[in-house]
Design a protein around this motif. Structure first.
Motif, PDB file in Angstrom:
ATOM      1  N   ILE A  32       0.869  -1.322   0.019  1.00  0.00           N
ATOM      2  CA  ILE A  32      -0.099  -0.270  -0.056  1.00  0.00           C
ATOM      3  C   ILE A  32       0.430   0.904   0.231  1.00  0.00           C
ATOM      4  O   ILE A  32       1.407   1.385   1.329  1.00  0.00           O
ATOM      5  CB  ILE A  32      -0.946   0.334   1.187  1.00  0.00           C
ATOM      6  CG1 ILE A  32      -1.933  -0.977   1.543  1.00  0.00           C
ATOM      7  CG2 ILE A  32      -2.324   1.046   1.299  1.00  0.00           C
ATOM      8  CD1 ILE A  32      -2.963  -1.771   2.399  1.00  0.00           C
ATOM      9  N   ILE A  33       1.058   2.389  -0.663  1.00  0.00           N
ATOM     10  CA  ILE A  33       1.298   3.507  -1.141  1.00  0.00           C
ATOM     11  C   ILE A  33       0.786   4.252  -1.327  1.00  0.00           C
ATOM     12  O   ILE A  33      -0.146   4.385  -1.837  1.00  0.00           O
ATOM     13  CB  ILE A  33       2.153   3.507  -2.478  1.00  0.00           C
ATOM     14  CG1 ILE A  33       2.956   1.863  -2.290  1.00  0.00           C
ATOM     15  CG2 ILE A  33       2.960   4.650  -2.150  1.00  0.00           C
ATOM     16  CD1 ILE A  33       4.337   2.042  -3.492  1.00  0.00           C
ATOM     17  N   PHE A  34       0.689   4.998  -0.040  1.00  0.00           N
ATOM     18  CA  PHE A  34      -0.642   6.387  -0.159  1.00  0.00           C
ATOM     19  C   PHE A  34       0.206   8.192  -0.248  1.00  0.00           C
ATOM     20  O   PHE A  34       1.700   7.934   0.994  1.00  0.00           O
ATOM     21  CB  PHE A  34      -0.803   6.685   1.272  1.00  0.00           C
ATOM     22  CG  PHE A  34      -1.749   6.387   1.567  1.00  0.00           C
ATOM     23  CD1 PHE A  34      -2.864   5.843   1.265  1.00  0.00           C
ATOM     24  CD2 PHE A  34      -2.157   4.757   2.926  1.00  0.00           C
ATOM     25  CE1 PHE A  34      -3.987   5.123   1.041  1.00  0.00           C
ATOM     26  CE2 PHE A  34      -2.610   4.186   3.736  1.00  0.00           C
ATOM     27  CZ  PHE A  34      -3.416   4.222   2.302  1.00  0.00           C
ATOM     28  N   LYS A  35      -0.136   8.600  -1.063  1.00  0.00           N
ATOM     29  CA  LYS A  35       1.121   9.932  -1.908  1.00  0.00           C
ATOM     30  C   LYS A  35      -0.033  10.596  -1.357  1.00  0.00           C
ATOM     31  O   LYS A  35      -0.877  11.083  -2.521  1.00  0.00           O
ATOM     32  CB  LYS A  35       1.930   8.840  -3.172  1.00  0.00           C
ATOM     33  CG  LYS A  35       2.621   8.731  -3.285  1.00  0.00           C
ATOM     34  CD  LYS A  35       3.529   8.399  -4.542  1.00  0.00           C
ATOM     35  CE  LYS A  35       4.080   7.591  -5.381  1.00  0.00           C
ATOM     36  NZ  LYS A  35       4.780   7.408  -6.169  1.00  0.00           N
ATOM     37  N   LYS A  36       0.510  11.854  -0.830  1.00  0.00           N
ATOM     38  CA  LYS A  36      -0.365  13.483  -0.726  1.00  0.00           C
ATOM     39  C   LYS A  36       0.267  14.094  -1.226  1.00  0.00           C
ATOM     40  O   LYS A  36       0.993  14.930   0.499  1.00  0.00           O
ATOM     41  CB  LYS A  36      -1.745  13.425   0.126  1.00  0.00           C
ATOM     42  CG  LYS A  36      -2.272  14.614   0.285  1.00  0.00           C
ATOM     43  CD  LYS A  36      -3.321  13.914   1.279  1.00  0.00           C
ATOM     44  CE  LYS A  36      -4.473  15.233   0.975  1.00  0.00           C
ATOM     45  NZ  LYS A  36      -5.943  15.351   2.492  1.00  0.00           N
ATOM     46  N   GLY A  37       0.539  14.828  -1.952  1.00  0.00           N
ATOM     47  CA  GLY A  37       1.446  16.280  -1.755  1.00  0.00           C
ATOM     48  C   GLY A  37       2.917  16.051  -1.775  1.00  0.00           C
ATOM     49  O   GLY A  37       3.493  15.479  -2.708  1.00  0.00           O
ATOM     50  N   ASN A  38       3.805  16.569  -0.313  1.00  0.00           N
ATOM     51  CA  ASN A  38       4.758  15.958  -1.065  1.00  0.00           C
ATOM     52  C   ASN A  38       5.218  14.537   0.436  1.00  0.00           C
ATOM     53  O   ASN A  38       6.605  14.485   0.730  1.00  0.00           O
ATOM     54  CB  ASN A  38       5.475  17.379  -0.021  1.00  0.00           C
ATOM     55  CG  ASN A  38       6.055  18.278  -0.886  1.00  0.00           C
ATOM     56  OD1 ASN A  38       5.982  18.155  -2.611  1.00  0.00           O
ATOM     57  ND2 ASN A  38       6.458  19.516  -0.824  1.00  0.00           N
ATOM     58  N   THR A  39       4.264  14.287   0.751  1.00  0.00           N
ATOM     59  CA  THR A  39       4.325  12.929   2.040  1.00  0.00           C
ATOM     60  C   THR A  39       3.846  11.286   1.505  1.00  0.00           C
ATOM     61  O   THR A  39       3.381  11.573   0.260  1.00  0.00           O
ATOM     62  CB  THR A  39       3.722  13.295   2.796  1.00  0.00           C
ATOM     63  OG1 THR A  39       3.283  14.417   3.545  1.00  0.00           O
ATOM     64  CG2 THR A  39       3.509  12.210   4.362  1.00  0.00           C
TER      65      THR A  39
END
Length: 66
Positions: A32-39
């Motif tokens: 599982i990979i969560f990408k939001k903005g720079n995070t």
């Protein structure tokens, strides 16, 4: 000294298997990979399960040779 070649062959096989699986770490379906903005947050769930199974097999094989 007679067991040294056997140990080297086992160690070579283990390193070969580890090298093969290192190519796929972090790329398995189910990770599982969560990408939001720079995070970016990464949860390698399936990778951890595969590593656990492989290490269990290797440790059981090493235990049989002793």
């Amino acid at each position: 000294m007679i067991d040294f070649p056997k140990i080297l062959m086992i160690l070579g096989g283990v390193l070969l298997i580890i090298g093969f699986f290192m190519q796929f770490i972090g790329k398995l379906p189910g990770d599982i990979i969560f990408k939001k903005g720079n995070t970016t947050v990464f949860f390698p769930i399936v990778t951890c399960i595969v590593i656990s199974i492989v290490l269990s097999i290797v440790m059981s094989l090493i235990g049989r040779f002793k």
